[in-house]
Design an enzyme around this catalytic site. Structure first.
Site, PDB file in Angstrom:
ATOM      1  CG  ASP A 265       4.956  -6.022   2.824  1.00 31.86           C
ATOM      2  OD1 ASP A 265       4.643  -4.868   3.158  1.00 31.86           O
ATOM      3  OD2 ASP A 265       6.118  -6.378   2.566  1.00 31.86           O
ATOM      4  CD  GLU A 312       2.953  -1.898   1.052  1.00 31.00           C
ATOM      5  OE1 GLU A 312       2.939  -0.779   0.497  1.00 31.00           O
ATOM      6  OE2 GLU A 312       3.777  -2.784   0.781  1.00 31.00           O
ATOM      7  CG  ASP A 365       8.753  -0.505   6.636  1.00 26.99           C
ATOM      8  OD1 ASP A 365       9.537  -1.126   7.382  1.00 26.99           O
ATOM      9  OD2 ASP A 365       8.194  -1.025   5.662  1.00 26.99           O
TER      10      ASP A 365
END
Length: 479
Positions: A265, A312, A365
């Protein structure tokens, strides 16, 4: 001290580069979103549903223990699993095969984790940097006294972790036997009030009292006009370099035992990170600072060979970030919901999605695709429908029908499936055509996130056959 490599389940064959870029399809669903919310029999039923639908990847969010709230991206340990993922722990039995071996091989993090939990309870859940000095600074006599006094509780906490990891090994074996790969997630940064920072304060940018001098976040972007002030501590990369990145190697190897694929991430933070003074209330006044991600990834590759890691790379991505990702042959991410603008070079537009990418309709998200579409005014909805060639807006200039939202969901799933991306991931909410009520997280907010779960009654009879046909039509691998 963490000096060695974590091999607590022994060496396992890791995915080759060719395997990594095989065309596959998967579903994003955190275990807490299963009907039971835990790793019980629902998992086997879920894996059966995935296999029957033709999916060969199950992506989850981080499995760590959330710090205070429910966010899996703010955990008290970068290594421990969330005890709430099970609710039926058998009594401690030190004669159980594997328990002592598990404790020995994971001593580098397990003892500190258990002691941290004990002390958190002792000090009414106060953060470690507010503890009395002898505990805050881990003075040897205090550490020994705590171990002597709470050794039974420490053993129970270690037993919980053993049971969790044993159950996850069972889940992984079951998934792999069905041709399903497990896809995990690693937050780039760790929480300030975590055992990792308490046990290794020298590896983070802290003052003499353990307080952060700078914090992490991102500048203003799609999600927030003021940016996001995450509030995690930044790494002291110079100290980590001196220690040959041992903590990172331990962490990556630990995760690669539990998953077939990993996502890092906020990957762009390995090239340059947004540094905000701890005294700032928002992320607006931060600045980009160069980070040693190239050196770190080089060490990881040297240690583990080809890495089945996804970067990501959403948000503000520079050529330097892309070059770092490509140097180590890491796929990036494409999100179809981000592809509806006037910029032809937008990497999220279907025609710009490359093989070295993981494509999503939306992520945890984002709003669900149905909720995303329904949130626009009619002019934007018509633009989306026209772009997707769902109907001719000149001939259907009246009111936008509710059914159009379902058509948009179906269209984006098909576009994702048929894209050039090596891996296509569909959030379970989109498989079920759910609206904003099923959104998992809204960045920049703290309330009502991470709580969604589906019910088995929502799985209609022809869903698996429909999804399997789409996967087959897109020529993606079905195991």
């Amino acid at each position: 001290r963490l000096r060695g490599k974590c091999r607590h389940h022994g060496e396992k064959r890791r995915m080759s580069k060719d395997d990594f870029y095989q065309r596959r399809a998967g579903v994003l669903l955190h275990p807490t979103s299963l009907p039971s919310g835990i790793l019980d029999r629902d998992v086997e039923r879920w894996l059966g549903l995935l296999a029957g639908s033709g999916f060969s990847v199950w992506q989850v969010l981080p499995l760590g223990e959330p710090q205070g709230g429910l966010s899996p991206y703010q955990c008290i340990s970068a290594f421990a699993m969330n005890p709430a993922l099970m609710n039926d722990y058998p009594p401690l039995d030190k004669t159980v095969s594997g328990y002592i071996e598990f404790c020995t091989r994971n001593h580098g993090w397990l003892y500190d984790y258990a002691l941290f939990k004990v002390l958190k309870q002792m000090f009414d859940d106060a953060p470690w940097f507010e503890w009395p000095d002898e505990w805050r600074y881990r003075q040897p006599h205090a550490m020994q006294r705590a171990f002597d006094e709470f050794k039974d509780y420490i053993a129970e906490l270690s037993w919980e972790q053993f049971q969790l990891y044993d159950r996850w090994r069972e889940v992984k074996q079951n998934a792999n036997d069905k041709g399903i790969q497990l896809f995990g997630d690693i937050p780039l940064f760790v929480a300030h009030d975590s055992v990792d920072v308490w046990a290794h304060p020298e590896q983070f940018l802290l003052d003499e009292n353990g307080m952060m001098t700078v914090v992490t976040g991102v500048p203003p972007d799609y999600y927030s006009e003021t940016g996001q002030r995450w509030g995690n501590p930044h790494y002291n990369w110079e100290v980590m370099r001196q220690e040959n990145y041992a903590w990172w190697l331990e962490r990556i190897n630990h995760q690669l035992q539990e998953f077939d694929i990993l996502r890092i991430d906020h990957f762009r933070g390995l090239e340059s990170a947004w540094v905000i003074k701890a005294s700032c209330d928002t992320a607006i006044d931060g600045h980009w600072e160069k980070m040693p991600g190239d050196e770190l990834l080089g060490k990881i590759c040297e240690d583990a060979g080809h890495l089945p890691i996804v970067a990501e790379d959403l948000g503000i991505i520079t050529p330097e970030v892309t070059a770092l990702r490509k140097k180590y042959h890491l796929p990036g991410m494409s999100v179809l919901q981000f592809g509806f603008d006037e910029h032809e070079d937008n990497p999220h537009k279907p025609q710009n999605i490359k093989q070295d990418s993981v494509v999503y309709t939306g992520t945890h998200d984002n709003d669900t695709t149905k909720g995303w579409f329904n949130g626009f005014d009619d002019d934007v909805k018509k633009y989306i429908l026209q772009t997707l060639k769902i109907f001719d807006t000149e001939r259907h200039a009246g009111q936008i029908q509710e059914s159009n939202a379902d058509l948009v969901v179906d269209k984006l799933i098909d576009i994702a499936m048929n894209s050039q991306a090596s891996l296509c991931i569909i959030p379970m909410q989109d498989c079920l055509h759910l609206g904003s009520e099923a959104r998992m997280n809204t960045p920049g907010t703290v309330d009502e996130n991470w709580q969604w779960s589906f019910g088995w009654e929502q799985i209609h009879d022809d869903m698996a056959a429909d999804l399997r046909l789409r996967i087959e039509t897109a020529k993606r691998s079905i195991k």
